[in-house]
Scaffold this motif. Structure first.
Motif, PDB file in Angstrom:
ATOM      1  N   VAL A 196       7.154  16.821  -9.146  1.00 49.50           N
ATOM      2  CA  VAL A 196       6.965  17.943  -9.545  1.00 49.50           C
ATOM      3  C   VAL A 196       6.209  18.434 -10.322  1.00 49.50           C
ATOM      4  N   PRO A 197       4.711  18.651 -10.420  1.00 48.86           N
ATOM      5  CA  PRO A 197       4.355  19.225 -11.166  1.00 48.86           C
ATOM      6  C   PRO A 197       4.636  20.409 -11.994  1.00 48.86           C
ATOM      7  N   ALA A 198       5.290  20.553 -12.751  1.00 52.06           N
ATOM      8  CA  ALA A 198       5.476  21.941 -13.905  1.00 52.06           C
ATOM      9  C   ALA A 198       4.483  22.366 -15.245  1.00 52.06           C
ATOM     10  N   PRO A 199       4.311  23.541 -15.210  1.00 46.78           N
ATOM     11  CA  PRO A 199       3.435  23.865 -15.758  1.00 46.78           C
ATOM     12  C   PRO A 199       3.794  23.378 -17.381  1.00 46.78           C
ATOM     13  N   ASP A 200       2.557  22.918 -17.938  1.00 48.55           N
ATOM     14  CA  ASP A 200       2.240  22.590 -18.705  1.00 48.55           C
ATOM     15  C   ASP A 200       3.350  21.480 -19.149  1.00 48.55           C
TER      16      ASP A 200
ATOM     17  N   ARG B 270       1.151  -1.394   0.313  1.00 47.61           N
ATOM     18  CA  ARG B 270      -0.430  -0.327   0.622  1.00 47.61           C
ATOM     19  C   ARG B 270       0.839   1.052   0.002  1.00 47.61           C
ATOM     20  N   HIS B 271       2.329   1.236   1.013  1.00 50.46           N
ATOM     21  CA  HIS B 271       2.627   2.868   0.926  1.00 50.46           C
ATOM     22  C   HIS B 271       4.004   2.313   0.553  1.00 50.46           C
ATOM     23  N   ALA B 272       4.926   1.552  -0.644  1.00 53.18           N
ATOM     24  CA  ALA B 272       6.305   2.297  -1.344  1.00 53.18           C
ATOM     25  C   ALA B 272       5.789   2.488  -1.976  1.00 53.18           C
ATOM     26  N   GLY B 273       5.257   2.641  -2.977  1.00 50.78           N
ATOM     27  CA  GLY B 273       5.369   3.790  -3.978  1.00 50.78           C
ATOM     28  C   GLY B 273       5.289   5.219  -3.278  1.00 50.78           C
ATOM     29  N   ARG B 274       4.392   5.604  -2.640  1.00 47.96           N
ATOM     30  CA  ARG B 274       3.775   6.649  -1.808  1.00 47.96           C
ATOM     31  C   ARG B 274       5.741   7.419  -1.249  1.00 47.96           C
ATOM     32  N   VAL B 275       5.641   5.943  -0.243  1.00 41.97           N
ATOM     33  CA  VAL B 275       7.010   6.519   1.006  1.00 41.97           C
ATOM     34  C   VAL B 275       8.583   6.636  -0.150  1.00 41.97           C
ATOM     35  N   HIS B 276       8.984   6.539  -1.563  1.00 43.85           N
ATOM     36  CA  HIS B 276       9.054   6.379  -2.288  1.00 43.85           C
ATOM     37  C   HIS B 276       9.903   7.591  -2.805  1.00 43.85           C
ATOM     38  N   GLY B 277       7.721   7.533  -3.225  1.00 45.47           N
ATOM     39  CA  GLY B 277       7.674   9.149  -3.949  1.00 45.47           C
ATOM     40  C   GLY B 277       8.503  10.388  -2.735  1.00 45.47           C
ATOM     41  N   PHE B 278       8.090  10.272  -1.326  1.00 44.57           N
ATOM     42  CA  PHE B 278       8.593  11.281  -0.797  1.00 44.57           C
ATOM     43  C   PHE B 278       9.766  11.410  -1.123  1.00 44.57           C
ATOM     44  N   LEU B 279      10.325  10.547  -0.502  1.00 41.86           N
ATOM     45  CA  LEU B 279      11.200  10.464  -0.382  1.00 41.86           C
ATOM     46  C   LEU B 279      12.422  10.968  -1.146  1.00 41.86           C
ATOM     47  N   ALA B 280      12.047  10.846  -2.607  1.00 44.89           N
ATOM     48  CA  ALA B 280      12.869  10.567  -3.835  1.00 44.89           C
ATOM     49  C   ALA B 280      12.510  12.783  -3.691  1.00 44.89           C
ATOM     50  N   ARG B 281      11.846  12.979  -3.200  1.00 50.96           N
ATOM     51  CA  ARG B 281      11.810  14.737  -3.540  1.00 50.96           C
ATOM     52  C   ARG B 281      12.263  15.168  -2.298  1.00 50.96           C
ATOM     53  N   MET B 282      12.605  14.070  -1.233  1.00 47.92           N
ATOM     54  CA  MET B 282      13.495  14.949  -0.137  1.00 47.92           C
ATOM     55  C   MET B 282      14.639  14.794  -0.820  1.00 47.92           C
ATOM     56  N   VAL B 283      15.056  13.826  -1.070  1.00 51.98           N
ATOM     57  CA  VAL B 283      16.711  13.718  -1.210  1.00 51.98           C
ATOM     58  C   VAL B 283      17.062  14.339  -2.971  1.00 51.98           C
TER      59      VAL B 283
ATOM     60  N   LYS C  48       2.211  21.001  -0.633  1.00 54.22           N
ATOM     61  CA  LYS C  48       1.347  21.153  -1.850  1.00 54.22           C
ATOM     62  C   LYS C  48       2.122  19.864  -3.147  1.00 54.22           C
ATOM     63  N   LEU C  49       2.637  18.425  -1.962  1.00 57.59           N
ATOM     64  CA  LEU C  49       2.984  17.859  -3.664  1.00 57.59           C
ATOM     65  C   LEU C  49       2.019  16.618  -2.660  1.00 57.59           C
ATOM     66  N   GLU C  50       2.345  16.715  -1.660  1.00 58.46           N
ATOM     67  CA  GLU C  50       1.806  15.008  -0.652  1.00 58.46           C
ATOM     68  C   GLU C  50       0.225  15.162  -0.433  1.00 58.46           C
ATOM     69  N   GLY C  51      -0.156  16.725  -0.468  1.00 59.94           N
ATOM     70  CA  GLY C  51      -1.779  17.418  -0.070  1.00 59.94           C
ATOM     71  C   GLY C  51      -2.646  17.315   1.763  1.00 59.94           C
ATOM     72  N   TRP C  52      -0.740  17.094   2.326  1.00 58.50           N
ATOM     73  CA  TRP C  52      -1.417  17.145   3.867  1.00 58.50           C
ATOM     74  C   TRP C  52      -1.017  18.155   4.143  1.00 58.50           C
ATOM     75  N   SER C  53      -2.499  18.480   5.906  1.00 54.37           N
ATOM     76  CA  SER C  53      -3.013  19.596   6.164  1.00 54.37           C
ATOM     77  C   SER C  53      -1.807  19.775   7.596  1.00 54.37           C
ATOM     78  N   PHE C  54      -1.367  21.568   7.533  1.00 48.87           N
ATOM     79  CA  PHE C  54      -0.891  21.745   8.519  1.00 48.87           C
ATOM     80  C   PHE C  54      -1.152  20.389  10.031  1.00 48.87           C
ATOM     81  N   GLU C  55      -1.837  20.594  10.059  1.00 47.16           N
ATOM     82  CA  GLU C  55      -2.273  20.012  11.134  1.00 47.16           C
ATOM     83  C   GLU C  55      -1.991  18.012  11.476  1.00 47.16           C
ATOM     84  N   GLU C  56      -1.956  17.787  10.000  1.00 57.02           N
ATOM     85  CA  GLU C  56      -0.313  16.163   9.853  1.00 57.02           C
ATOM     86  C   GLU C  56       0.147  16.303  10.100  1.00 57.02           C
TER      87      GLU C  56
END
Length: 180
Positions: A106-110, A27-40, A138-146
């Motif tokens: 990372v989303p980019a215009p057009d 369930r979570h490997a893809g999301r975790v990998h995407g998060f880590l790729a954006r971080m590092v 912005k990219l994961e859609g988390w709230s500031f509370e989360e």
């Protein structure tokens, strides 16, 4: 294990049910990998950190508190692994390896690859705490509370980190409106 919550799966895993862990990984490997790729910003390192994250889940299962929301707990482990790796890279040589083109989602215009690269470069110039807040909000859609819950800070502090990150991105990107 369709329809079973992550928290229930983690509880099952804590009781020794190894297929429950496999379901959580699936369930979570893809999301975790995407998060880590954006971080590092390093594909092979992100892959290693993803494996490290899930090994940490296995090792920490005895400390997992029943009722704890699984996804923030998991991403906290991943974020800590990314922070450790970034600190290590800074000591070794943070700029020794250029990442492959288009590594980050990372989303980019057009779909403009040059703009995506510019955004990726700007993200990497942010302090880790600001980058993490921007990526999660912005990219994961988390709230500031989360985000606050994950980092053990107040929501206002998470919002401030993200705001400072957005401001720095505006400065680095020459006022690109899509950043905020």
């Amino acid at each position: 294990m369709e329809g079973v919550t992550d928290e229930a799966l983690m509880d099952q895993f804590c009781q020794g049910d190894h297929p429950a862990f496999e379901a959580l990984f699936a369930r979570h490997a893809g999301r975790v990998h995407g998060f880590l790729a954006r971080m590092v910003r390093d594909g092979p390192l992100a892959e290693d950190l993803m494996q490290t994250t899930f090994l940490s889940v296995i090792r920490a299962r005895g400390r997992y508190e029943r009722g704890t929301r699984f996804t923030p707990w998991l991403l906290t482990i991943a974020a800590n692994a990314a922070r450790d790796a970034l600190r290590h890279q800074q000591h070794v040589d943070a700029h020794a390896h250029a990442p492959p083109e288009g590594l980050l989602a990372v989303p980019a215009p057009d779909g403009d690859p040059a703009m995506r690269r510019r955004i990726e470069d700007a993200l990497q110039q942010l302090p880790v705490e600001q980058r993490e807040a921007v990526v999660l909000s912005k990219l994961e859609g988390w709230s500031f509370e989360e985000i606050a819950e994950m980092r053990g800070i107040r929501a206002g502090a998470a919002r401030l980190r993200a705001h400072r990150g957005y401001e720095k991105l505006r400065e680095l990107l020459g006022g690109l409106e899509e950043v905020s």
